[in-house]
Motif scaffolding. Sequence first.
Motif, PDB file in Angstrom:
ATOM      1  N   VAL A   7       9.207  11.263 -10.617  1.00 52.58           N
ATOM      2  CA  VAL A   7      10.174  10.312 -10.087  1.00 52.58           C
ATOM      3  C   VAL A   7       9.453   9.140  -9.438  1.00 52.58           C
ATOM      4  O   VAL A   7       8.557   9.330  -8.613  1.00 52.58           O
ATOM      5  CB  VAL A   7      11.098  10.997  -9.064  1.00 52.58           C
ATOM      6  CG1 VAL A   7      12.076   9.983  -8.475  1.00 52.58           C
ATOM      7  CG2 VAL A   7      11.862  12.144  -9.721  1.00 52.58           C
ATOM      8  N   VAL A   8       9.847   7.944  -9.819  1.00 53.19           N
ATOM      9  CA  VAL A   8       9.216   6.740  -9.282  1.00 53.19           C
ATOM     10  C   VAL A   8       9.869   6.373  -7.958  1.00 53.19           C
ATOM     11  O   VAL A   8      11.100   6.309  -7.851  1.00 53.19           O
ATOM     12  CB  VAL A   8       9.357   5.576 -10.276  1.00 53.19           C
ATOM     13  CG1 VAL A   8       8.719   4.308  -9.700  1.00 53.19           C
ATOM     14  CG2 VAL A   8       8.713   5.931 -11.608  1.00 53.19           C
ATOM     15  N   THR A   9       9.052   6.135  -6.940  1.00 54.63           N
ATOM     16  CA  THR A   9       9.557   5.782  -5.617  1.00 54.63           C
ATOM     17  C   THR A   9       9.298   4.307  -5.332  1.00 54.63           C
ATOM     18  O   THR A   9       8.563   3.619  -6.054  1.00 54.63           O
ATOM     19  CB  THR A   9       8.864   6.622  -4.536  1.00 54.63           C
ATOM     20  OG1 THR A   9       7.467   6.261  -4.483  1.00 54.63           O
ATOM     21  CG2 THR A   9       8.993   8.119  -4.832  1.00 54.63           C
ATOM     22  N   MET A  10       9.874   3.831  -4.244  1.00 49.62           N
ATOM     23  CA  MET A  10       9.634   2.451  -3.828  1.00 49.62           C
ATOM     24  C   MET A  10       8.161   2.235  -3.503  1.00 49.62           C
ATOM     25  O   MET A  10       7.599   1.165  -3.779  1.00 49.62           O
ATOM     26  CB  MET A  10      10.512   2.106  -2.613  1.00 49.62           C
ATOM     27  CG  MET A  10      10.480   0.632  -2.233  1.00 49.62           C
ATOM     28  SD  MET A  10      11.489   0.246  -0.775  1.00 49.62           S
ATOM     29  CE  MET A  10      13.125   0.601  -1.398  1.00 49.62           C
ATOM     30  N   ALA A  11       7.519   3.262  -2.932  1.00 51.73           N
ATOM     31  CA  ALA A  11       6.083   3.156  -2.627  1.00 51.73           C
ATOM     32  C   ALA A  11       5.268   3.009  -3.908  1.00 51.73           C
ATOM     33  O   ALA A  11       4.277   2.263  -3.935  1.00 51.73           O
ATOM     34  CB  ALA A  11       5.634   4.387  -1.850  1.00 51.73           C
ATOM     35  N   ASP A  12       5.685   3.693  -4.988  1.00 52.40           N
ATOM     36  CA  ASP A  12       4.997   3.545  -6.270  1.00 52.40           C
ATOM     37  C   ASP A  12       5.104   2.115  -6.780  1.00 52.40           C
ATOM     38  O   ASP A  12       4.128   1.539  -7.286  1.00 52.40           O
ATOM     39  CB  ASP A  12       5.591   4.511  -7.302  1.00 52.40           C
ATOM     40  CG  ASP A  12       5.323   5.969  -6.981  1.00 52.40           C
ATOM     41  OD1 ASP A  12       4.262   6.263  -6.392  1.00 52.40           O
ATOM     42  OD2 ASP A  12       6.191   6.809  -7.302  1.00 52.40           O
ATOM     43  N   VAL A  13       6.280   1.533  -6.655  1.00 51.65           N
ATOM     44  CA  VAL A  13       6.481   0.153  -7.086  1.00 51.65           C
ATOM     45  C   VAL A  13       5.591  -0.783  -6.279  1.00 51.65           C
ATOM     46  O   VAL A  13       4.958  -1.702  -6.824  1.00 51.65           O
ATOM     47  CB  VAL A  13       7.960  -0.250  -6.962  1.00 51.65           C
ATOM     48  CG1 VAL A  13       8.141  -1.739  -7.266  1.00 51.65           C
ATOM     49  CG2 VAL A  13       8.833   0.585  -7.878  1.00 51.65           C
ATOM     50  N   ALA A  14       5.544  -0.552  -4.958  1.00 48.11           N
ATOM     51  CA  ALA A  14       4.724  -1.398  -4.092  1.00 48.11           C
ATOM     52  C   ALA A  14       3.250  -1.329  -4.488  1.00 48.11           C
ATOM     53  O   ALA A  14       2.565  -2.359  -4.581  1.00 48.11           O
ATOM     54  CB  ALA A  14       4.921  -0.974  -2.637  1.00 48.11           C
ATOM     55  N   ARG A  15       2.737  -0.119  -4.729  1.00 52.81           N
ATOM     56  CA  ARG A  15       1.333   0.022  -5.117  1.00 52.81           C
ATOM     57  C   ARG A  15       1.066  -0.636  -6.471  1.00 52.81           C
ATOM     58  O   ARG A  15       0.063  -1.314  -6.663  1.00 52.81           O
ATOM     59  CB  ARG A  15       0.958   1.507  -5.166  1.00 52.81           C
ATOM     60  CG  ARG A  15       0.732   2.127  -3.804  1.00 52.81           C
ATOM     61  CD  ARG A  15       0.070   3.496  -3.912  1.00 52.81           C
ATOM     62  NE  ARG A  15       0.965   4.457  -4.571  1.00 52.81           N
ATOM     63  CZ  ARG A  15       1.828   5.222  -3.922  1.00 52.81           C
ATOM     64  NH1 ARG A  15       1.923   5.135  -2.603  1.00 52.81           N
ATOM     65  NH2 ARG A  15       2.594   6.083  -4.579  1.00 52.81           N
ATOM     66  N   TYR A  16       1.975  -0.467  -7.401  1.00 51.49           N
ATOM     67  CA  TYR A  16       1.798  -1.009  -8.752  1.00 51.49           C
ATOM     68  C   TYR A  16       1.796  -2.544  -8.727  1.00 51.49           C
ATOM     69  O   TYR A  16       1.059  -3.190  -9.475  1.00 51.49           O
ATOM     70  CB  TYR A  16       2.920  -0.504  -9.646  1.00 51.49           C
ATOM     71  CG  TYR A  16       2.687  -0.694 -11.120  1.00 51.49           C
ATOM     72  CD1 TYR A  16       1.895   0.194 -11.835  1.00 51.49           C
ATOM     73  CD2 TYR A  16       3.266  -1.767 -11.808  1.00 51.49           C
ATOM     74  CE1 TYR A  16       1.674   0.031 -13.196  1.00 51.49           C
ATOM     75  CE2 TYR A  16       3.058  -1.941 -13.164  1.00 51.49           C
ATOM     76  CZ  TYR A  16       2.245  -1.029 -13.861  1.00 51.49           C
ATOM     77  OH  TYR A  16       2.027  -1.207 -15.206  1.00 51.49           O
ATOM     78  N   ALA A  17       2.658  -3.132  -7.845  1.00 51.61           N
ATOM     79  CA  ALA A  17       2.758  -4.586  -7.762  1.00 51.61           C
ATOM     80  C   ALA A  17       1.757  -5.184  -6.775  1.00 51.61           C
ATOM     81  O   ALA A  17       1.613  -6.411  -6.709  1.00 51.61           O
ATOM     82  CB  ALA A  17       4.179  -4.981  -7.362  1.00 51.61           C
ATOM     83  N   GLY A  18       1.093  -4.313  -5.991  1.00 53.61           N
ATOM     84  CA  GLY A  18       0.129  -4.807  -5.014  1.00 53.61           C
ATOM     85  C   GLY A  18       0.776  -5.483  -3.832  1.00 53.61           C
ATOM     86  O   GLY A  18       0.246  -6.476  -3.303  1.00 53.61           O
ATOM     87  N   VAL A  19       1.946  -4.962  -3.404  1.00 49.98           N
ATOM     88  CA  VAL A  19       2.648  -5.524  -2.251  1.00 49.98           C
ATOM     89  C   VAL A  19       3.034  -4.391  -1.315  1.00 49.98           C
ATOM     90  O   VAL A  19       2.791  -3.211  -1.610  1.00 49.98           O
ATOM     91  CB  VAL A  19       3.921  -6.295  -2.696  1.00 49.98           C
ATOM     92  CG1 VAL A  19       3.550  -7.479  -3.584  1.00 49.98           C
ATOM     93  CG2 VAL A  19       4.896  -5.362  -3.408  1.00 49.98           C
ATOM     94  N   SER A  20       3.652  -4.732  -0.193  1.00 48.03           N
ATOM     95  CA  SER A  20       4.110  -3.706   0.749  1.00 48.03           C
ATOM     96  C   SER A  20       5.465  -3.161   0.323  1.00 48.03           C
ATOM     97  O   SER A  20       6.199  -3.799  -0.440  1.00 48.03           O
ATOM     98  CB  SER A  20       4.227  -4.290   2.160  1.00 48.03           C
ATOM     99  OG  SER A  20       5.282  -5.243   2.210  1.00 48.03           O
ATOM    100  N   THR A  21       5.805  -1.978   0.837  1.00 47.90           N
ATOM    101  CA  THR A  21       7.137  -1.422   0.550  1.00 47.90           C
ATOM    102  C   THR A  21       8.237  -2.308   1.127  1.00 47.90           C
ATOM    103  O   THR A  21       9.337  -2.391   0.564  1.00 47.90           O
ATOM    104  CB  THR A  21       7.270   0.006   1.116  1.00 47.90           C
ATOM    105  OG1 THR A  21       6.965  -0.022   2.506  1.00 47.90           O
ATOM    106  CG2 THR A  21       6.344   0.968   0.399  1.00 47.90           C
ATOM    107  N   MET A  22       7.945  -2.989   2.239  1.00 44.32           N
ATOM    108  CA  MET A  22       8.937  -3.893   2.819  1.00 44.32           C
ATOM    109  C   MET A  22       9.239  -5.042   1.869  1.00 44.32           C
ATOM    110  O   MET A  22      10.394  -5.457   1.715  1.00 44.32           O
ATOM    111  CB  MET A  22       8.449  -4.451   4.155  1.00 44.32           C
ATOM    112  CG  MET A  22       9.426  -5.429   4.802  1.00 44.32           C
ATOM    113  SD  MET A  22      11.076  -4.704   5.081  1.00 44.32           S
ATOM    114  CE  MET A  22      10.675  -3.588   6.433  1.00 44.32           C
ATOM    115  N   THR A  23       8.195  -5.537   1.177  1.00 49.19           N
ATOM    116  CA  THR A  23       8.411  -6.611   0.204  1.00 49.19           C
ATOM    117  C   THR A  23       9.296  -6.126  -0.936  1.00 49.19           C
ATOM    118  O   THR A  23      10.209  -6.833  -1.388  1.00 49.19           O
ATOM    119  CB  THR A  23       7.066  -7.106  -0.343  1.00 49.19           C
ATOM    120  OG1 THR A  23       6.291  -7.634   0.737  1.00 49.19           O
ATOM    121  CG2 THR A  23       7.269  -8.198  -1.395  1.00 49.19           C
ATOM    122  N   VAL A  24       9.037  -4.904  -1.441  1.00 52.27           N
ATOM    123  CA  VAL A  24       9.878  -4.346  -2.489  1.00 52.27           C
ATOM    124  C   VAL A  24      11.312  -4.222  -2.002  1.00 52.27           C
ATOM    125  O   VAL A  24      12.269  -4.555  -2.725  1.00 52.27           O
ATOM    126  CB  VAL A  24       9.341  -2.975  -2.949  1.00 52.27           C
ATOM    127  CG1 VAL A  24      10.276  -2.357  -3.989  1.00 52.27           C
ATOM    128  CG2 VAL A  24       7.935  -3.113  -3.512  1.00 52.27           C
TER     129      VAL A  24
END
Length: 340
Positions: A7-24
């Motif tokens: 399962v993909v989490t918001m933290a995974d998206v943040a790491r993949y995009a190189g940004v913070s979870t707050m930005t996501v």
Amino acid sequence: MGKPSGVVTMADVARYAGVSTMTVSNVINGRPRVGPETRERVLAAIGELGYQVNLAARHLRAGRTGVVGLAVPELERPYFAQLAGRLADRFDAHGLRIVTERTGASREGELDAVAFSRLRMYDGLILSVVDIDPAELGQLRTDAPVVMIGERALPSRFDHVMMDNVDGARQAVAHLLATGAHRVAMIGGDPGGSATMPALRAEGYLLAHTEAGVPVDPELNVRCSYGLRDGYDAIRALRDRGIAFDAVFALTDVVAMGALRALADAGLRVPDDIQVVGFDDIDEAAFLVPSLSTVNPGHDEMADAITRLLTAQLGSPGGEPKELVVPAQLVLRGTTKPSA
């Protein structure tokens, strides 16, 4: 960085995009705090990873489900199906979904709908009241916003939206009498009944006769249910009993459709031999041959009022309950004669 497994989490998206979870989070919620290049990078990461927002968890954290319940007597009647469609469009504009359930016009079904809202499965409830006792309804405990629809007298603690059944029926029958009809059959009425749809529309039928000075023959009223077959059988019953009539006021459009078929089978021409008026102005009415004269009970106005009252409760609970009556309008088409 490789794509995560499972399962993909918001933290995974943040790491993949190189940004913070707050930005996501800011991107997902549309907050204007993210530059266009960063936003594009986050959106691309969401698309590539297949991330899906957990709306259920979000609503639960906010104390909301994002769902409004609509409890109606039956789903088969076109009137309720079309009401549900209108409400779905309006609540969608407020970010809310409509879930429709059937009460079967029974006390148990109506109580279950209120209980379901009390369990917070709905943010609010729209309930069409038919069978539940008003006194019992007034004692129910529910924290969810509720808007009642229907003809019965209800406790003042609830918002209540009603159509003007009496005046709508009066308009329909008054037109028939004004165009030369003298013996108007009423299909589905309940003269002298309690404050229900059949009783209120029958009241309008009687009122039109009183205003026109035309006597009412009780034999012209046929009690029945509200399906196509019921309208068909009612006309057959009148003819089998040798009761003369020159017009028909059907309490719903569906009943009127059944009546039209019975008249056609009997070789009677509409409106030359028999005029017909229905009630509800369902979408199908305009496409019959001939097209059906009917009463529009204020579909859009009713949907607007229900939406306005319920969203107001959601935004600011505890306001003074309101009772609204939506005016009805006669729509003349091919099954009636023009006014003289």
